[in-house]
Write a protein that holds these residues in place. Sequence first.
Motif, PDB file in Angstrom:
ATOM      1  N   GLY A 125       0.737  -1.237   0.029  1.00  9.64           N
ATOM      2  CA  GLY A 125       0.185  -0.001   0.023  1.00  9.64           C
ATOM      3  C   GLY A 125       0.888   1.143  -0.059  1.00  9.64           C
ATOM      4  N   SER A 126       2.013   1.273  -0.620  1.00 10.60           N
ATOM      5  CA  SER A 126       2.893   2.562  -0.823  1.00 10.60           C
ATOM      6  C   SER A 126       3.507   2.343  -2.143  1.00 10.60           C
ATOM      7  CB  SER A 126       3.642   2.724   0.538  1.00 10.60           C
ATOM      8  OG  SER A 126       4.897   1.929   0.452  1.00 10.60           O
ATOM      9  N   THR A 127       4.025   3.443  -2.436  1.00 13.67           N
ATOM     10  CA  THR A 127       4.828   3.536  -3.721  1.00 13.67           C
ATOM     11  C   THR A 127       5.867   4.926  -3.538  1.00 13.67           C
ATOM     12  OG1 THR A 127       3.175   2.706  -5.179  1.00 13.67           O
ATOM     13  CG2 THR A 127       5.185   3.828  -6.315  1.00 13.67           C
ATOM     14  N   VAL A 128       7.205   4.403  -3.752  1.00 14.06           N
ATOM     15  CA  VAL A 128       8.176   5.314  -3.806  1.00 14.06           C
ATOM     16  C   VAL A 128       8.610   5.694  -5.063  1.00 14.06           C
ATOM     17  CG1 VAL A 128      10.622   5.600  -2.996  1.00 14.06           C
ATOM     18  CG2 VAL A 128       9.147   4.286  -1.557  1.00 14.06           C
ATOM     19  N   THR A 129       8.839   6.927  -5.401  1.00 15.76           N
ATOM     20  CA  THR A 129       9.234   7.537  -6.579  1.00 15.76           C
ATOM     21  C   THR A 129      10.612   8.218  -6.229  1.00 15.76           C
ATOM     22  OG1 THR A 129       6.954   8.073  -7.221  1.00 15.76           O
ATOM     23  CG2 THR A 129       8.709   9.260  -8.503  1.00 15.76           C
ATOM     24  N   PRO A 130      11.559   7.610  -6.718  1.00 14.24           N
ATOM     25  CA  PRO A 130      12.887   7.972  -6.481  1.00 14.24           C
ATOM     26  C   PRO A 130      13.406   9.170  -7.572  1.00 14.24           C
ATOM     27  CG  PRO A 130      13.064   6.076  -7.677  1.00 14.24           C
ATOM     28  CD  PRO A 130      11.760   6.371  -7.401  1.00 14.24           C
ATOM     29  N   VAL A 131      14.205  10.106  -7.051  1.00 13.94           N
ATOM     30  CA  VAL A 131      14.949  11.266  -7.875  1.00 13.94           C
ATOM     31  C   VAL A 131      16.406  11.167  -7.432  1.00 13.94           C
ATOM     32  CG1 VAL A 131      14.822  13.529  -8.690  1.00 13.94           C
ATOM     33  CG2 VAL A 131      12.753  12.407  -8.027  1.00 13.94           C
ATOM     34  N   ASN A 132      17.002  10.243  -8.017  1.00 17.14           N
ATOM     35  CA  ASN A 132      18.356  10.127  -7.650  1.00 17.14           C
ATOM     36  C   ASN A 132      19.268  10.286  -8.835  1.00 17.14           C
ATOM     37  OD1 ASN A 132      18.560   7.501  -8.737  1.00 17.14           O
ATOM     38  ND2 ASN A 132      17.931   6.499  -6.858  1.00 17.14           N
ATOM     39  N   SER A 191      21.198  11.958   2.163  1.00 23.33           N
ATOM     40  CA  SER A 191      22.458  12.440   1.899  1.00 23.33           C
ATOM     41  C   SER A 191      23.502  11.611   0.986  1.00 23.33           C
ATOM     42  CB  SER A 191      23.126  12.542   3.229  1.00 23.33           C
ATOM     43  OG  SER A 191      23.035  11.251   4.052  1.00 23.33           O
ATOM     44  N   SER A 192      22.834  11.119  -0.188  1.00 22.30           N
ATOM     45  CA  SER A 192      23.729  10.532  -1.207  1.00 22.30           C
ATOM     46  C   SER A 192      22.905  10.484  -2.308  1.00 22.30           C
ATOM     47  CB  SER A 192      23.746   8.996  -0.873  1.00 22.30           C
ATOM     48  OG  SER A 192      24.196   8.096  -1.602  1.00 22.30           O
ATOM     49  N   GLN A 193      23.653  10.693  -3.446  1.00 24.83           N
ATOM     50  CA  GLN A 193      23.241  10.582  -4.680  1.00 24.83           C
ATOM     51  C   GLN A 193      22.686   9.262  -5.126  1.00 24.83           C
ATOM     52  OE1 GLN A 193      26.913  11.337  -7.350  1.00 24.83           O
ATOM     53  NE2 GLN A 193      26.902   9.270  -7.687  1.00 24.83           N
ATOM     54  N   ASN A 194      22.874   8.263  -4.457  1.00 21.60           N
ATOM     55  CA  ASN A 194      22.616   6.967  -4.722  1.00 21.60           C
ATOM     56  C   ASN A 194      22.408   6.188  -3.365  1.00 21.60           C
ATOM     57  OD1 ASN A 194      21.566   4.581  -5.920  1.00 21.60           O
ATOM     58  ND2 ASN A 194      23.445   4.003  -6.632  1.00 21.60           N
ATOM     59  N   PRO A 195      21.345   6.358  -2.483  1.00 18.43           N
ATOM     60  CA  PRO A 195      21.391   5.838  -1.073  1.00 18.43           C
ATOM     61  C   PRO A 195      21.362   4.423  -1.079  1.00 18.43           C
ATOM     62  CG  PRO A 195      19.246   7.045  -1.606  1.00 18.43           C
ATOM     63  CD  PRO A 195      20.231   7.101  -2.904  1.00 18.43           C
ATOM     64  N   GLY A 196      20.717   3.787  -2.036  1.00 20.25           N
ATOM     65  CA  GLY A 196      20.662   2.244  -1.712  1.00 20.25           C
ATOM     66  C   GLY A 196      19.480   2.125  -0.747  1.00 20.25           C
ATOM     67  N   VAL A 197      18.363   0.942  -1.036  1.00 17.37           N
ATOM     68  CA  VAL A 197      17.611   0.662   0.109  1.00 17.37           C
ATOM     69  C   VAL A 197      17.579  -0.929   0.101  1.00 17.37           C
ATOM     70  CG1 VAL A 197      15.936   0.407  -1.949  1.00 17.37           C
ATOM     71  CG2 VAL A 197      15.078   0.896   0.464  1.00 17.37           C
ATOM     72  N   ASN A 229       7.442 -21.475   4.341  1.00 17.20           N
ATOM     73  CA  ASN A 229       6.413 -20.714   3.868  1.00 17.20           C
ATOM     74  C   ASN A 229       6.762 -19.507   3.601  1.00 17.20           C
ATOM     75  OD1 ASN A 229       3.476 -20.399   3.346  1.00 17.20           O
ATOM     76  ND2 ASN A 229       3.399 -19.358   5.156  1.00 17.20           N
ATOM     77  N   LEU A 230       7.463 -18.613   4.500  1.00 17.72           N
ATOM     78  CA  LEU A 230       7.799 -17.376   4.362  1.00 17.72           C
ATOM     79  C   LEU A 230       8.677 -17.136   3.161  1.00 17.72           C
ATOM     80  CD1 LEU A 230       8.402 -16.430   8.129  1.00 17.72           C
ATOM     81  CD2 LEU A 230       6.456 -15.509   6.751  1.00 17.72           C
ATOM     82  N   GLN A 231       9.430 -18.006   2.738  1.00 19.39           N
ATOM     83  CA  GLN A 231      10.119 -17.660   1.684  1.00 19.39           C
ATOM     84  C   GLN A 231       9.455 -18.113   0.398  1.00 19.39           C
ATOM     85  OE1 GLN A 231      13.535 -20.541   3.016  1.00 19.39           O
ATOM     86  NE2 GLN A 231      14.900 -18.993   2.638  1.00 19.39           N
ATOM     87  N   SER A 232       8.411 -18.637   0.313  1.00 21.56           N
ATOM     88  CA  SER A 232       7.657 -18.963  -0.889  1.00 21.56           C
ATOM     89  C   SER A 232       6.879 -17.967  -1.204  1.00 21.56           C
ATOM     90  CB  SER A 232       6.735 -20.299  -0.666  1.00 21.56           C
ATOM     91  OG  SER A 232       5.721 -19.975   0.513  1.00 21.56           O
ATOM     92  N   LYS A 233       6.668 -16.894  -0.262  1.00 22.29           N
ATOM     93  CA  LYS A 233       5.873 -15.694  -0.612  1.00 22.29           C
ATOM     94  C   LYS A 233       6.688 -14.546  -1.554  1.00 22.29           C
ATOM     95  CE  LYS A 233       2.946 -15.931   3.874  1.00 22.29           C
ATOM     96  NZ  LYS A 233       2.004 -16.241   3.215  1.00 22.29           N
ATOM     97  N   PHE A 234       5.444 -13.982  -2.166  1.00 23.90           N
ATOM     98  CA  PHE A 234       6.199 -12.697  -2.761  1.00 23.90           C
ATOM     99  C   PHE A 234       6.284 -11.639  -1.905  1.00 23.90           C
ATOM    100  CE2 PHE A 234       5.382  -8.630  -5.134  1.00 23.90           C
ATOM    101  CZ  PHE A 234       6.437  -8.641  -5.680  1.00 23.90           C
ATOM    102  N   TRP A 235       7.792 -10.959  -1.691  1.00 24.55           N
ATOM    103  CA  TRP A 235       7.836 -10.011  -0.954  1.00 24.55           C
ATOM    104  C   TRP A 235       7.918  -8.624  -1.677  1.00 24.55           C
ATOM    105  CZ3 TRP A 235       6.297 -10.515   3.716  1.00 24.55           C
ATOM    106  CH2 TRP A 235       6.480 -11.838   4.275  1.00 24.55           C
ATOM    107  N   TRP A 236       7.164  -7.621  -1.473  1.00 22.49           N
ATOM    108  CA  TRP A 236       7.173  -6.665  -2.038  1.00 22.49           C
ATOM    109  C   TRP A 236       8.462  -5.461  -2.030  1.00 22.49           C
ATOM    110  CZ3 TRP A 236       4.690  -4.708  -6.502  1.00 22.49           C
ATOM    111  CH2 TRP A 236       4.697  -3.481  -6.860  1.00 22.49           C
ATOM    112  N   ALA A 237       9.278  -5.131  -2.701  1.00 17.87           N
ATOM    113  CA  ALA A 237      10.334  -4.164  -2.238  1.00 17.87           C
ATOM    114  C   ALA A 237      10.058  -2.638  -2.765  1.00 17.87           C
ATOM    115  CB  ALA A 237      11.662  -4.832  -2.654  1.00 17.87           C
ATOM    116  N   ASN A 238       9.870  -1.734  -2.081  1.00 15.80           N
ATOM    117  CA  ASN A 238       9.701  -0.585  -2.622  1.00 15.80           C
ATOM    118  C   ASN A 238      11.104   0.001  -2.991  1.00 15.80           C
ATOM    119  OD1 ASN A 238       7.124   0.739  -2.598  1.00 15.80           O
ATOM    120  ND2 ASN A 238       7.028   0.967  -0.332  1.00 15.80           N
TER     121      ASN A 238
END
Length: 236
Positions: A87-94, A188-194, A226-235
Motif C-alpha cells: 500500500g505504498s509507492t516510492v518515486t525516487p529522484v536520484n 544524503s547520497s546521490q544513490n542511497p540504496g535501500v 512458507n515465508l520464503q515462498s511468498k512474494f515480498w514487495w520491495a519499494n
Amino acid sequence: MAKSIKIPFITMKTAHFILIFCLLALASPFAYASDPSPLQDFCVAINDPKDAVFVNGKFCKDPKLAKAQDFYYSGLNIPINTSNPVGSTVTPVNVAQIPGLNTLGISLVRIDYAPNGGLNPPHTHPRATEILVVVEGTLYVGFVTSNTDNRLITKVLYPGDVFVFPIGLIHFQFNVGKTNAVAFAALSSQNPGVITVVNAVFGSNPPINPDVLVKAFQLDKNVAKNLQSKFWWANN
C-alpha cells in the motif's frame, strides 16, 4: 661543560604503535566521508566515455556541454498508484533520474501511502541519512537503534512535520489515517540504496538456507519455508 642530552629509547612495539596511530589519523577524514566531495562545479554522469572526462571515479560530460535537462526532473506533483501488497509507492529522484546529481551527495523521493494502513516497510539506506516531511495525511514513523539497545523511537506526524532517520538504521512509515498520505524525503547520497528487511531475509536470490532462518528467528522450519515462498514487495 655542556650537559649531555638523553634521547629516550623507542622500542619496536612503541614504534609500531606510533605508526598505526599515524595511519589511523590519516584515514579518519575518509572514515567520516559519505559520497565523495566534488572537485568541480558539477560532474554530469554519462554512460558513453566518448568525449567525456574521468573525475571522482565517474565518466562525466564535458561541463561546456551541460544543459538544463541534466539537472531537471518533472512529475513529483503527480499522485502514484498504491495498489500493491504494502500500500505504498516510492518515486525516487536520484542520479539515475538526474545525471547532474553525480558527486553532489543528495537525492529525493516522493512516497505515496494508501489509506488505512499504507506502509513503507522496515528498510534501511546503507549510504544515507533521510529527512522526511509530511505534506498530506497522518503517518506513524519510527526507527530502531543498533545493538544492543534496539530501542524503538517513534512519532506520529502530521502535515508540515519533519522527522530524521539516521544513516543505516532500520526505519518505516505507516499511514494511520483514513485518507491518502504523501511525504517527501531528502537523502544524503546521490544513490542511497535501500534494503527492505523482509525482502532481503525471506526473498533473497538464491534463498537463504532455511536452517539459518529457523535458528535466527526461532521458527518452525515449515514456517520459514512458507515465508520464503511468498512474494515480498520491495519499494525502491
